[in-house]
Each structure stands twice: as structure tokens, then as C-alpha cells.
Motif scaffolding. Structure first.
Motif, PDB file in Angstrom:
ATOM      1  N   SER A  45      18.399  45.468  49.429  1.00 43.99           N
ATOM      2  CA  SER A  45      18.951  44.120  49.514  1.00 43.99           C
ATOM      3  C   SER A  45      20.313  44.192  50.181  1.00 43.99           C
ATOM      4  N   ASN A  46      20.458  43.459  51.268  1.00 42.64           N
ATOM      5  CA  ASN A  46      21.716  43.441  52.020  1.00 42.64           C
ATOM      6  C   ASN A  46      22.190  44.841  52.398  1.00 42.64           C
ATOM      7  N   GLY A  47      21.245  45.709  52.769  1.00 46.91           N
ATOM      8  CA  GLY A  47      21.584  47.057  53.185  1.00 46.91           C
ATOM      9  C   GLY A  47      21.808  48.046  52.050  1.00 46.91           C
ATOM     10  N   ASN A  48      21.782  47.582  50.810  1.00 58.00           N
ATOM     11  CA  ASN A  48      21.975  48.466  49.651  1.00 58.00           C
ATOM     12  C   ASN A  48      20.613  48.865  49.082  1.00 58.00           C
ATOM     13  N   ILE A  49      20.464  50.162  48.801  1.00 59.37           N
ATOM     14  CA  ILE A  49      19.209  50.682  48.234  1.00 59.37           C
ATOM     15  C   ILE A  49      19.432  50.997  46.763  1.00 59.37           C
ATOM     16  N   SER A  50      18.480  50.563  45.931  1.00 55.57           N
ATOM     17  CA  SER A  50      18.530  50.901  44.514  1.00 55.57           C
ATOM     18  C   SER A  50      17.164  51.419  44.084  1.00 55.57           C
ATOM     19  N   TYR A  51      17.119  51.994  42.899  1.00 56.13           N
ATOM     20  CA  TYR A  51      15.909  52.598  42.348  1.00 56.13           C
ATOM     21  C   TYR A  51      15.587  51.892  41.030  1.00 56.13           C
ATOM     22  N   PRO A  52      14.816  50.800  41.077  1.00 57.44           N
ATOM     23  CA  PRO A  52      14.596  49.981  39.883  1.00 57.44           C
ATOM     24  C   PRO A  52      13.911  50.704  38.724  1.00 57.44           C
ATOM     25  N   TYR A  53      13.181  51.781  39.003  1.00 56.16           N
ATOM     26  CA  TYR A  53      12.498  52.525  37.942  1.00 56.16           C
ATOM     27  C   TYR A  53      12.983  53.977  37.914  1.00 56.16           C
ATOM     28  N   GLY A  54      14.215  54.187  38.363  1.00 56.30           N
ATOM     29  CA  GLY A  54      14.812  55.509  38.387  1.00 56.30           C
ATOM     30  C   GLY A  54      14.366  56.309  39.604  1.00 56.30           C
ATOM     31  N   ARG A  55      14.948  57.476  39.742  1.00 60.20           N
ATOM     32  CA  ARG A  55      14.621  58.341  40.889  1.00 60.20           C
ATOM     33  C   ARG A  55      13.314  59.095  40.706  1.00 60.20           C
ATOM     34  N   GLU A  56      12.816  59.135  39.483  1.00 58.26           N
ATOM     35  CA  GLU A  56      11.528  59.775  39.200  1.00 58.26           C
ATOM     36  C   GLU A  56      10.668  58.823  38.374  1.00 58.26           C
ATOM     37  N   PRO A  57      10.265  57.701  38.973  1.00 56.96           N
ATOM     38  CA  PRO A  57       9.536  56.680  38.209  1.00 56.96           C
ATOM     39  C   PRO A  57       8.183  57.180  37.710  1.00 56.96           C
ATOM     40  N   ARG A  58       7.686  56.509  36.702  1.00 56.46           N
ATOM     41  CA  ARG A  58       6.362  56.781  36.157  1.00 56.46           C
ATOM     42  C   ARG A  58       5.572  55.471  36.212  1.00 56.46           C
ATOM     43  N   GLY A  59       4.270  55.608  36.345  1.00 51.03           N
ATOM     44  CA  GLY A  59       3.443  54.408  36.321  1.00 51.03           C
ATOM     45  C   GLY A  59       2.118  54.610  37.003  1.00 51.03           C
ATOM     46  N   LYS A  60       1.255  53.627  36.810  1.00 53.28           N
ATOM     47  CA  LYS A  60      -0.081  53.638  37.400  1.00 53.28           C
ATOM     48  C   LYS A  60      -0.398  52.259  37.956  1.00 53.28           C
ATOM     49  N   LEU A  61      -1.250  52.276  38.945  1.00 59.21           N
ATOM     50  CA  LEU A  61      -1.802  51.064  39.547  1.00 59.21           C
ATOM     51  C   LEU A  61      -3.296  51.297  39.662  1.00 59.21           C
ATOM     52  N   VAL A  62      -4.082  50.393  39.092  1.00 59.68           N
ATOM     53  CA  VAL A  62      -5.536  50.533  39.126  1.00 59.68           C
ATOM     54  C   VAL A  62      -6.119  49.308  39.816  1.00 59.68           C
ATOM     55  N   ASN A 151       4.529  47.296  50.145  1.00 58.68           N
ATOM     56  CA  ASN A 151       5.734  46.589  50.583  1.00 58.68           C
ATOM     57  C   ASN A 151       5.655  45.170  50.066  1.00 58.68           C
ATOM     58  N   PHE A 152       6.688  44.778  49.332  1.00 59.91           N
ATOM     59  CA  PHE A 152       6.736  43.438  48.757  1.00 59.91           C
ATOM     60  C   PHE A 152       8.052  42.789  49.147  1.00 59.91           C
ATOM     61  N   GLN A 153       7.958  41.640  49.787  1.00 62.30           N
ATOM     62  CA  GLN A 153       9.136  40.888  50.193  1.00 62.30           C
ATOM     63  C   GLN A 153       9.394  39.805  49.153  1.00 62.30           C
ATOM     64  N   ARG A 154      10.454  39.968  48.371  1.00 60.75           N
ATOM     65  CA  ARG A 154      10.807  38.956  47.362  1.00 60.75           C
ATOM     66  C   ARG A 154      11.369  37.723  48.042  1.00 60.75           C
ATOM     67  N   THR A 155      11.202  36.585  47.409  1.00 61.40           N
ATOM     68  CA  THR A 155      11.718  35.337  47.967  1.00 61.40           C
ATOM     69  C   THR A 155      13.233  35.353  48.091  1.00 61.40           C
ATOM     70  N   GLY A 156      13.929  36.086  47.221  1.00 58.91           N
ATOM     71  CA  GLY A 156      15.384  36.176  47.283  1.00 58.91           C
ATOM     72  C   GLY A 156      15.895  37.064  48.397  1.00 58.91           C
ATOM     73  N   GLY A 157      14.998  37.736  49.116  1.00 58.91           N
ATOM     74  CA  GLY A 157      15.401  38.564  50.247  1.00 58.91           C
ATOM     75  C   GLY A 157      15.241  40.052  50.046  1.00 58.91           C
ATOM     76  N   ALA A 158      15.163  40.525  48.811  1.00 60.81           N
ATOM     77  CA  ALA A 158      15.032  41.962  48.569  1.00 60.81           C
ATOM     78  C   ALA A 158      13.658  42.448  49.027  1.00 60.81           C
ATOM     79  N   LYS A 159      13.653  43.664  49.587  1.00 61.01           N
ATOM     80  CA  LYS A 159      12.398  44.288  50.005  1.00 61.01           C
ATOM     81  C   LYS A 159      12.132  45.465  49.073  1.00 61.01           C
ATOM     82  N   ILE A 160      10.962  45.450  48.440  1.00 65.96           N
ATOM     83  CA  ILE A 160      10.552  46.501  47.521  1.00 65.96           C
ATOM     84  C   ILE A 160       9.548  47.397  48.243  1.00 65.96           C
TER      85      ILE A 160
END
Length: 168
Positions: A45-62, A151-160
Motif C-alpha cells: 500500500s502506497n509503496g510500503n510492504i507488510s506481512y499480514p500473517y508474519g514472515r512465515e505464515p501458516r494456512g490452507k486453501l482448499v 493477487n487481490f486488489q482491495r477497494t482501498g488500494g492495497a494489493k495483496i
């Protein structure tokens, strides 16, 4: 047949057509079906990168063959709730859980090439998204071998950007 019965019949036909269309011999195999594990997740967002689930995220997508999906992601560094009772965390503990985890489920679609073409959120840990319909304008899933990039483009402008790996 009155309009109400016709509408009900058309809705019933549409509700049952999705999965059968997905298995039609004229449609390529579903490229996203299966289980995926998260490799990385970033928010820009605005050139700043963050890690919303940490640098070593866990999770599944089915993604199921009958066009349902379930996704859960979290930061493994979220501290445990001291009371050890769900629903009895402190404000600070609850904030950390909400900020560092996310779950949703719903239905998805594929195109005639078997490529992800959108989804409808039926339930989410972020209630504002329940009922959202996303097309490839907001959300893409690009499969390359055993890797998939979301790739998910949030309405507020952030790119996930989330990288997934096919689970064995």
C-alpha cells in the motif's frame, strides 16, 4: 406456469448447473482444484510492504471439485490467550488474533479453460466481506506447476499477493 414458478424453476436449474458444467467434457480440467498451503503473503500500500500473517505464515486453501472453497491463514507468532478460554481474551489478545488471522469460505467459478474466474464469499471472519462477489478484476489465481499466485486488489488500494504451493 406463472412467473413465480418459472423463476423458481430457473433458479433451481442454475443452482444445479454449476457443478455439472464444471465436469463437462468440453471444459479443461480445473487448474485450482485441490489443497494448497501458504508460502508467503504480502500487502502493498502506497509503496510500503507488510506481512499480514508474519514472515512465515501458516494456512490452507482448499478448492473442491464441486466449486466450493475454504481458506484460512494466520501468523504463527500470535500469542496464546492467557485465560485459555475462547471468547475471554483481553482486548490486546483479541486485536492480535483479528489482525493476524483470516478465514473465509464460499463458492468459486472456473472458465472453459479450467482457470479460476471468480468467487462469492458466503462466510468470513471479516463480516464486511460476506456476500462479496469477486471477478478477475479484483482477484486472480495464476497456477504455474505446483505454485499458485493469488493477487487481490482491495477497494482501498492495497494489493495483496499470496503464494500457495500445492499440498502433496
Amino acid at each position: 406456469m406463472n412467473c413465480t414458478r418459472l423463476a423458481a424453476a430457473l433458479l433451481a436449474l442454475a443452482a444445479t448447473a454449476g457443478p455439472s458444467i464444471a465436469h463437462s467434457p468440453n471444459i479443461a480440467p480445473n487448474s485450482v482444484a485441490g489443497t494448497w498451503r501458504i508460502i508467503s503473503a504480502t500487502a502493498e500500500s502506497n509503496g510500503n510492504i507488510s506481512y499480514p500473517y508474519g514472515r512465515e505464515p501458516r494456512g490452507k486453501l482448499v478448492f473442491t471439485e464441486d466449486l466450493h472453497f475454504v481458506e484460512f491463514m494466520y501468523d504463527p507468532a500470535i500469542p496464546e490467550v492467557k485465560s485459555n478460554e475462547r471468547g475471554k481474551g483481553t482486548d490486546e489478545e483479541n486485536r492480535a488474533i483479528l489482525a493476524g488471522s483470516f478465514a473465509l469460505f464460499g463458492r468459486y467459478t472456473i472458465d472453459e479453460k479450467g482457470v479460476f474466474s471468480g468467487n462469492t464469499v458466503e462466510g468470513s471472519s471479516f463480516p464486511n466481506w460476506v456476500g462479496d462477489v469477486r471477478t478477475t478484476k479484483e482477484l486472480t489465481m495464476a497456477v504455474d506447476g505446483k505454485r499458485m499466485t493469488e493477487n487481490f486488489q482491495r477497494t482501498g488500494g492495497a494489493k495483496i499477493t499470496i503464494i500457495w504451493e500445492r499440498y502433496p
